[in-house]
Design an enzyme around this catalytic site. Structure first.
Site, mmCIF file in Angstrom:
data_model
loop_
_atom_site.group_PDB
_atom_site.id
_atom_site.type_symbol
_atom_site.label_atom_id
_atom_site.label_comp_id
_atom_site.label_asym_id
_atom_site.label_seq_id
_atom_site.Cartn_x
_atom_site.Cartn_y
_atom_site.Cartn_z
ATOM 1 N N GLY A 1 42.435 35.859 45.230
ATOM 2 C CA GLY A 1 41.771 34.800 44.465
ATOM 3 C C GLY A 1 41.468 33.559 45.289
ATOM 4 N N ARG B 1 39.889 41.951 46.714
ATOM 5 C CA ARG B 1 41.253 42.310 46.329
ATOM 6 C C ARG B 1 41.703 43.677 46.856
ATOM 7 N NH1 ARG B 1 43.478 38.582 42.909
ATOM 8 N NH2 ARG B 1 41.981 37.163 41.972
ATOM 9 N N ASP C 1 51.458 38.992 48.460
ATOM 10 C CA ASP C 1 51.159 40.396 48.741
ATOM 11 C C ASP C 1 50.356 40.560 50.028
ATOM 12 O OD1 ASP C 1 52.490 41.412 46.615
ATOM 13 O OD2 ASP C 1 50.719 41.770 45.369
ATOM 14 N N LYS D 1 48.276 31.152 51.063
ATOM 15 C CA LYS D 1 47.261 30.700 50.116
ATOM 16 C C LYS D 1 47.613 31.099 48.705
ATOM 17 C CE LYS D 1 44.976 33.287 48.228
ATOM 18 N NZ LYS D 1 44.288 34.433 47.636
ATOM 19 N N THR D 2 47.516 30.260 47.752
ATOM 20 C CA THR D 2 47.449 30.564 46.319
ATOM 21 C C THR D 2 47.601 29.296 45.497
ATOM 22 O OG1 THR D 2 48.503 31.592 44.411
ATOM 23 C CG2 THR D 2 49.911 31.256 46.282
ATOM 24 N N ASP E 1 48.553 29.248 42.622
ATOM 25 C CA ASP E 1 49.706 29.392 41.726
ATOM 26 C C ASP E 1 50.957 28.719 42.266
ATOM 27 O OD1 ASP E 1 48.030 30.851 40.202
ATOM 28 O OD2 ASP E 1 48.987 32.784 40.540
#
Lengths: 548, 548
Positions: free
Chosen positions: B78, B142, B173, B199-200, B202
Site C-alpha cells: 500500500g 502486492r 511482510d 514503510k506503512t 499503519d
C-alpha cells in the site's frame, strides 16, 4: 481549550485589507438602484428600503469622532470558513470608529435574537477566534426570521441592549430575511438598521454585485486537497474507480471548482443534467463510456465527482419522486399493510409506465429508500440517498451488460467518498480570512454611514487585497419574485452554475481530455505561510469569471 | 502533467539530513546480533545472514572514489507518503558516491522484478517526483516475493541490468521477504545484495531499532486535519455525533495518534478490546454511556474514532465469524436453497447458543453481510463491514432502550466517515520528506558498505534532523517464528499498540476528561513553509515513546 501549534501561529495573522478601509472611510453613494426582476412588486413590498443607491467606500479625511454604537451579530445557517473573521472585522471597525462601541453576539443563530440569548463579544473573546474556522464563538442555527412576532420579540432585546445595528451573516435566504427585517424596522421607526453578509460554502449567493460568498474558497480547497490525495492514490494503485460526492444541494459550484482544481476523469454538473433533460440512464452511460474507454487503454481506475443535489436535477427522477410522494401520501394505510418483500413489485404495478420503468431500474437499496424514508411532510429525504453508491452500482451493471456484448473488457472496482463536513469548518484560507475580515469591516462602515437593508460587498478580489474595493449593495437590488412553498415571495436569486459562464466552459473544453489522459492535479493542503501564489490564490471559478 | 502551485513550490524543498550522512560516510559495525525470538530456528533458516552486526554511519574522511553501482528499487504494498523521497535519497546517495551509478525502478511492485518490467530512473524523472506523495513514479503492487522461482526469475533481469543491489520499500511482510531474498541470493553467490526500508501508514512496523515506519506521520496528520475540521463543525452545529472510521486493519496506532492530536470524545483501541475481552455489547455500552452523560449536560453531539480492524479484535465476534465461516463452508449447497427472507432465522437456529445470541443482536445489514459476502476462500470479508454504521446503529438502539427506562434523555443523530485513501498518498510532511530521504540515502550507504539483509534505519528523529543517527539493522534481528496460514514462518514481529506504552497511557489518562469537556483540538492542514513548531513536529506517538 487546548490549541494546536498551527492554531497558535495562525492567531497572529493580520488579514490583508483594501486600502479604502484603512483609516478614515468615506461612503460615496451611486445612482438609485432597481430590483433584479419584478421591480414593481419588489418596490411595493419594500416601500422604505427600495431603490437606495449602491455605496462605495473611499479613503476619507481625518474623520470627526463618531458616537459609540452598540451592534449585534447573528450567524445563520450552515457553517462556512471565515465567519469568525467577519465578526472580528466588524468588531475592529466599530472600535476603530469609537472604542466605546460594543458588540453583542446572539447565540445559536437567529433563534438567539428571538429568545433573547446573547453574549457580549469583548476583545479577549474576539482575539481567541481570529482566523479560526467554525461558528463556535456564538454558534449558528436554522431558525428563519420571517414573522412579525419574531421581529417584535427581537426588537425588545435590541432596545434593552441599546443596539442600533444588527449584522446577519448568512446565505441567500437569511439575507432575504435581513432585507425584510430592515424594511420592517424602518417602517415602524425602530431605529435599528440591518446589514447582511454573504455566506455559504455552496457558492450560490453571488451576482453582478457580490463576487462570491465566503467559505466557498476554503471549503473547495479542502475538498480539492483530499480529492487530489485520492487521485494520487488512484494513479499509484491503478485499481479503483473512486466515486466522490461533494456537498452542494442546490448548485454544483463546489463540484465544478474542485474539477477545475484537480482534473478528475468525470464530473457531473447538475445544471447541465437539467438543461439537457438527461436521464439517470444517460448519466450512467456517460460514466460507463469513460470507464470502458480507459479500460481499453489498460487504465482500470479513475475518479468521478458528483454534486450532492444531483438526483433533484434529473427531470425523470423528479417526476418519479413526485409521483411516489403523491401515491404514498394518498395510500399510506394500504401501503403499510403490504408485506415488505413485495412492496417493490407492488409499487411498480401502481406507478405510471415511465416512472415504473425507472423505479424498476434502480438498485434495490435506493428503491427501498425512495419508498420508505420520508420526512415529516411525506417527502422523500433526497439527502439520504447515497447518490455515489447509486451511480457506482448502476455503472457496474451497465459494464456487465457491455461485457457480455463484448463492448467492454476490464475490471471495475469502486471506492466511495462523501465530503462535506470536512470543509465547512476548516480554518479560513488567506483569501477567506482577508475577504471575511473586509466584509465585517465594511459592515461596520455601512452601520456608521447609517445604512439599512444593505449587504456588505467586497470586490475586485482577484487583485491583491490592497486593491480590493468595498461598499454596500441594497439587498432589494438582488431580488425578484419566486414561488416558494407554493407562494410567490421576494427572494435573492440563487446563483446556479451558468452553462455559458467561463468556469463551466473551461471545464467543458477540457473534460474529454481529462477523461482519458489522467492529468490529475494535486493541490495539496491549504498553506498559510508560503509564497503568495501558493497561499493567496482565489478559486479557479472566480479567476475565470473575472477573465483571469 | 499539470502541477499545482504548491507542487511547484514544494519541489524546491531540500530535505534535512543527519550530519552523519553528509559528505563522506563511514560504516561502523557494532556487536553481533540475535533474533528477537526463536533464535535457533531463525539462525537455522538464515545461515548466511544471521547474526550480522548493526551498522551506524559516521562522518568519514575524504573517501576513496567508489566504483559505480547499478541498483534496483521496488515499492511494495500500500501507498505511503514519502516513497518518492526514499527513491530520491537512494538516487542522490548512489550518485554522490559515483556519478556513473545507475538506478532502475521495477514497475508496479515486486511483480515488476519477476516479470522483468522496469525503467531507468534518471535525474529528470527523480526531480519530477521530489517531495511528492504517491507511488506513481514506478507504481506499487502486492505480489509477494516468496518462491524460489520468483527469486531466480528476478535474478535474470538483475544480471542483465548489471544490478548488484536491490532496495525493497515495504511493510513487515515485504521486509521479511527481503530478508529471505537476501539470504537466498547470498546462499547461491548471486552477487546481489538486498536492503529493506520500513514503510506503512499503519505504523505497525517498528521496534527498538526502527523508530517508525514512514508515511505514518503524514497520513495521521491528514486524518487529524479532517477530524479536527469535523470536530469544529460538530462543536458549532451541536447536533450530530460523528462516527469516524480510520484505516489500520492490524493495529490501532492511527486511531490512537489521531486521538492524541484531536481529543475526540471517544476513541476505541482494538488492542484494548482484545486484551480486556470486550464484547460488542460492552463497546456499544461504553459509547452510549458517553453519549448519555453528554446529553445530560445538554451536549447532543460528539465524535467517536474507530479503527478499521476493530471487528477482528473482538473475541466474541471472532468466534462468531469462525463458526459462520465453518458452518457455511460445510452447508453451502443447503444454505443456497434457503429463502433469503428466512436465512437470518435459519442461521440463528443453527449457530451455537452464544454465537446465535450475538448474531441475533446485530443490525440487519451487518447480519446479511456476514452471511453472504465471502471471499474466494469462503471467509467473511471483514473489510467490507461498515463498522462505523454498525456501532452507530447499535448505540442508537441502546439509547432507545435507556430512554424507555428513563435513563437517557437527548437526541442522537449521526454522520459517518471513513478516512484512508485521503492520507496514503498525501505529499509528505517535512518529517516524512526528511525521514524518507534519509532512509533512502542510508540505504545507498548500506549498499556501498556491501551489506545485505539489512533494513535502513534512521533514529533519534524527535531531535532536529541534523542530529538524527543513521545506519542499518540486520532484518533477522527483528524476527521470530509465527504461525501464518497454518504454517510456522520467520516473520518480523508486528508492532501493535502496547497498553503499557506511553502513547496509550497518555490517552487513557485523558479520555474521561475528553469524553465530557469538548476539548477538541484543530490541528489544521500540514504546513510546509511556516515556523518549525508547526512544520516539523513529529507524531505525538513518537514524542511520547521517546519521553518528550
Amino acid at each position: 481549550m487546548t490549541k494546536s501549534a498551527l492554531q497558535i501561529a495562525r492567531a497572529a495573522y493580520v488579514p490583508k485589507m483594501p486600502v479604502a478601509l484603512r483609516g478614515s472611510v468615506r461612503a460615496v453613494e451611486g445612482a438609485a438602484t432597481e430590483a433584479a426582476g419584478d421591480k414593481e412588486e419588489i418596490k411595493r413590498l419594500f416601500p422604505h428600503t427600495y431603490g437606495m443607491p449602491a455605496v462605495t467606500f473611499e479613503r476619507g479625511d481625518a474623520a470627526d469622532p463618531m458616537p459609540p454604537i452598540n451592534a449585534g451579530v447573528i450567524l445563520s445557517g450552515g457553517q462556512a470558513p471565515g465567519g469568525h473573521n467577519v465578526i472580528a472585522g466588524l468588531f475592529d471597525g466599530l472600535k476603530a470608529a469609537n472604542p466605546e462601541s460594543r458588540l453583542f453576539g446572539f447565540i445559536l443563530g437567529p433563534g438567539g435574537l428571538v429568545e433573547h440569548k446573547y453574549m457580549e463579544l469583548t476583545a479577549d473573546i474576539i482575539d481567541e477566534y481570529r482566523n479560526t474556522g467554525g461558528f463556535d464563538m456564538i454558534g449558528s442555527g436554522r431558525t428563519k426570521l420571517e414573522r412579525r412576532e419574531q421581529f417584535d420579540k427581537g426588537l425588545e432585546i435590541l432596545k434593552e441592549l441599546g443596539i442600533s445595528a444588527l449584522v446577519i451573516i448568512g446565505g441567500d435566504d437569511s439575507n432575504t430575511n435581513a432585507a425584510v427585517l430592515a424594511e420592517y424596522y424602518r417602517s415602524i421607526g425602530a431605529g435599528v438598521s440591518v446589514i447582511g453578509c454573504p455566506k455559504t460554502i455552496d457558492g450560490d449567493l453571488k451576482n453582478d454585485l457580490i463576487e462570491t460568498s465566503f467559505g466557498f474558497d476554503t471549503a473547495c480547497k479542502v475538498y480539492s486537497e483530499v480529492i487530489g490525495n485520492i487521485q494520487r492514490d488512484c494513479n499509484s494503485a491503478r485499481k479503483y474507480w473512486h466515486f466522490i460526492k461533494l456537498m452542494g444541494r442546490s448548485a454544483s459550484h463546489i463540484a465544478l471548482e474542485c474539477a477545475l482544481q484537480t482534473h478528475p476523469n468525470v464530473c457531473i454538473i447538475s445544471e447541465e443534467v437539467e438543461a439537457n433533460d438527461l436521464s439517470l440512464d444517460e448519466i450512467v452511460n456517460r460514466i460507463a463510456r469513460v470507464v470502458a474507454r480507459r479500460a481499453a487503454e489498460g487504465n482500470n481506475f479513475g475518479t468521478v465527482l458528483i454534486p450532492e443535489g444531483l438526483i433533484e436535477f434529473i427531470p425523470a427522477m423528479k417526476r418519479l419522486i413526485a409521483e411516489l410522494n403523491d401515491f404514498l401520501a394518498r395510500n399510506k394505510a394500504e401501503f403499510k399493510m403490504i408485506k415488505k418483500s413485495v412492496r417493490h413489485s407492488y409499487l411498480i404495478s401502481k406507478l405510471s409506465k415511465e416512472n415504473a420503468a425507472l423505479y424498476a431500474s434502480l438498485p434495490e437499496g435506493v428503491a427501498r429508500q425512495l419508498a420508505l424514508d420520508r420526512d415529516p411532510h411525506g417527502n422523500v429525504q433526497v439527502s439520504l440517498i447515497e447518490t455515489e453508491k447509486l451511480l457506482a452500482e448502476m455503472v457496474d451493471n451497465r459494464l456487465s451488460e457491455w461485457k457480455e456484448e463484448g463492448r467492454y473488457r476490464g475490471k471495475f472496482a469502486t471506492q466511495m467518498h462523501f465530503f462535506g463536513y470536512e470543509g465547512r469548518c476548516a480554518a479560513p484560507s488567506n483569501y477567506d480570512a482577508d475577504y471575511c475580515y473586509s466584509l465585517g469591516y465594511a459592515a461596520s462602515c455601512l452601520i456608521r454611514a447609517g445604512k439599512t437593508g444593505y449587504m456588505a460587498s467586497v470586490r475586485n478580489t482577484t487583485a491583491p487585497a490592497a486593491e480590493w474595493t468595498a461598499g454596500g449593495i441594497p439587498i432589494t437590488m438582488m431580488m425578484n419574485m419566486e414561488q416558494r412553498d407554493g407562494v410567490m415571495k421576494p427572494v435573492i436569486r440563487k446563483a446556479l452554475v451558468q452553462l455559458d459562464g467561463a468556469p463551466f466552459r473551461a471545464y467543458a473544453a477540457m473534460r474529454d481530455e481529462w477523461a482519458m489522459t489522467t492529468d490529475y492535479v494535486y493541490p495539496g493542503p491549504i498553506q498559510y505561510f508560503g509564497p503568495s501564489e501558493v497561499c493567496d490564490a482565489p478559486t479557479k471559478t472566480l479567476q475565470l469569471e473575472q477573465g483571469k
